[in-house]
Design a protein around this motif. Structure first.
Motif, PDB file in Angstrom:
ATOM      1  N   CYS A  63      40.907  38.853  46.077  1.00 40.11           N
ATOM      2  CA  CYS A  63      41.647  40.102  45.856  1.00 40.11           C
ATOM      3  C   CYS A  63      42.104  40.733  47.173  1.00 40.11           C
ATOM      4  O   CYS A  63      43.136  41.398  47.213  1.00 40.11           O
ATOM      5  N   SER A  78      42.465  46.848  45.547  1.00 39.19           N
ATOM      6  CA  SER A  78      42.858  48.076  44.859  1.00 39.19           C
ATOM      7  C   SER A  78      41.763  48.532  43.904  1.00 39.19           C
ATOM      8  O   SER A  78      40.870  47.763  43.541  1.00 39.19           O
ATOM      9  N   GLN A  79      41.853  49.780  43.483  1.00 44.90           N
ATOM     10  CA  GLN A  79      40.904  50.303  42.505  1.00 44.90           C
ATOM     11  C   GLN A  79      40.997  49.524  41.204  1.00 44.90           C
ATOM     12  O   GLN A  79      39.981  49.290  40.551  1.00 44.90           O
ATOM     13  N   LEU A  80      42.210  49.109  40.836  1.00 46.82           N
ATOM     14  CA  LEU A  80      42.378  48.309  39.616  1.00 46.82           C
ATOM     15  C   LEU A  80      41.638  46.981  39.727  1.00 46.82           C
ATOM     16  O   LEU A  80      40.992  46.541  38.776  1.00 46.82           O
ATOM     17  N   GLU A  81      41.737  46.340  40.884  1.00 41.32           N
ATOM     18  CA  GLU A  81      41.055  45.060  41.091  1.00 41.32           C
ATOM     19  C   GLU A  81      39.543  45.244  41.073  1.00 41.32           C
ATOM     20  O   GLU A  81      38.825  44.471  40.435  1.00 41.32           O
ATOM     21  N   GLU A  82      39.083  46.281  41.759  1.00 42.72           N
ATOM     22  CA  GLU A  82      37.643  46.539  41.799  1.00 42.72           C
ATOM     23  C   GLU A  82      37.108  46.860  40.403  1.00 42.72           C
ATOM     24  O   GLU A  82      36.065  46.351  39.988  1.00 42.72           O
ATOM     25  N   ARG A  83      37.842  47.665  39.665  1.00 43.69           N
ATOM     26  CA  ARG A  83      37.444  48.012  38.296  1.00 43.69           C
ATOM     27  C   ARG A  83      37.393  46.757  37.419  1.00 43.69           C
ATOM     28  O   ARG A  83      36.490  46.598  36.600  1.00 43.69           O
ATOM     29  N   ASP A 135      28.315  47.035  42.976  1.00 46.48           N
ATOM     30  CA  ASP A 135      28.801  47.885  44.059  1.00 46.48           C
ATOM     31  C   ASP A 135      28.215  47.433  45.396  1.00 46.48           C
ATOM     32  O   ASP A 135      28.930  47.374  46.409  1.00 46.48           O
ATOM     33  N   ASP A 182      30.192  46.199  48.661  1.00 50.28           N
ATOM     34  CA  ASP A 182      29.951  46.841  49.963  1.00 50.28           C
ATOM     35  C   ASP A 182      29.576  45.804  51.018  1.00 50.28           C
ATOM     36  O   ASP A 182      30.061  45.858  52.157  1.00 50.28           O
ATOM     37  N   SER A 231      41.043  39.605  38.117  1.00 47.13           N
ATOM     38  CA  SER A 231      40.943  40.829  38.927  1.00 47.13           C
ATOM     39  C   SER A 231      42.083  40.924  39.934  1.00 47.13           C
ATOM     40  O   SER A 231      42.656  41.995  40.113  1.00 47.13           O
ATOM     41  N   ASP A 288      46.591  44.244  39.586  1.00 45.48           N
ATOM     42  CA  ASP A 288      47.648  45.056  40.191  1.00 45.48           C
ATOM     43  C   ASP A 288      48.856  44.198  40.578  1.00 45.48           C
ATOM     44  O   ASP A 288      49.666  44.575  41.403  1.00 45.48           O
TER      45      ASP A 288
END
Length: 110
Positions: A16, A23-28, A47, A51, A83, A87
């Motif tokens: 990703c 992106s937040q979309l990928e992480e979600r 998470d 990290d 994932s 986006d």
């Protein structure tokens, strides 16, 4: 969470990130896909894996060497594809995904 699943998450994150950002979309999407397949996994452990990915300079190939189970490999590449596509699949993400498929000797529909 197993060390293999931890590596799977980092592989998806690696792919990703090939467009320069996760992106937040990928992480979600990573969270959703992992929790769907492994409901006993905690959001905190996912998470933490993400990290750790951001804090490391470890390459895709290293993370891939940590996953030996064929079904987990298939799951990982499906998660990475889904994932990264969250986006819009960037060409660099697609190249990394195809590289991972080649390394593991899997087909696109794996």
């Amino acid at each position: 969470m197993s060390s293999e699943l931890n590596a799977c998450i980092k592989i998806a994150a690696c792919i990703c990130a090939k467009d320069g950002v996760i992106s937040q979309l990928e992480e979600r999407a990573i969270f959703q896909i992992v929790l769907e397949k492994f409901p006993r996994t905690t959001a905190k452990s996912i998470d933490l894996a993400i990290d750790e990915f951001f804090e490391s300079n470890t390459q895709l190939e290293h993370y891939m060497s940590l996953v030996n189970d064929i079904e987990l490999r298939k799951f990982t590449l499906d998660m990475a594809r889904r994932s990264a596509s969250a986006d819009g699949l960037d060409i660099n993400e697609n190249i990394a995904l195809n590289k991972a498929l080649l390394i593991w000797g899997l087909e696109q529909d794996a």
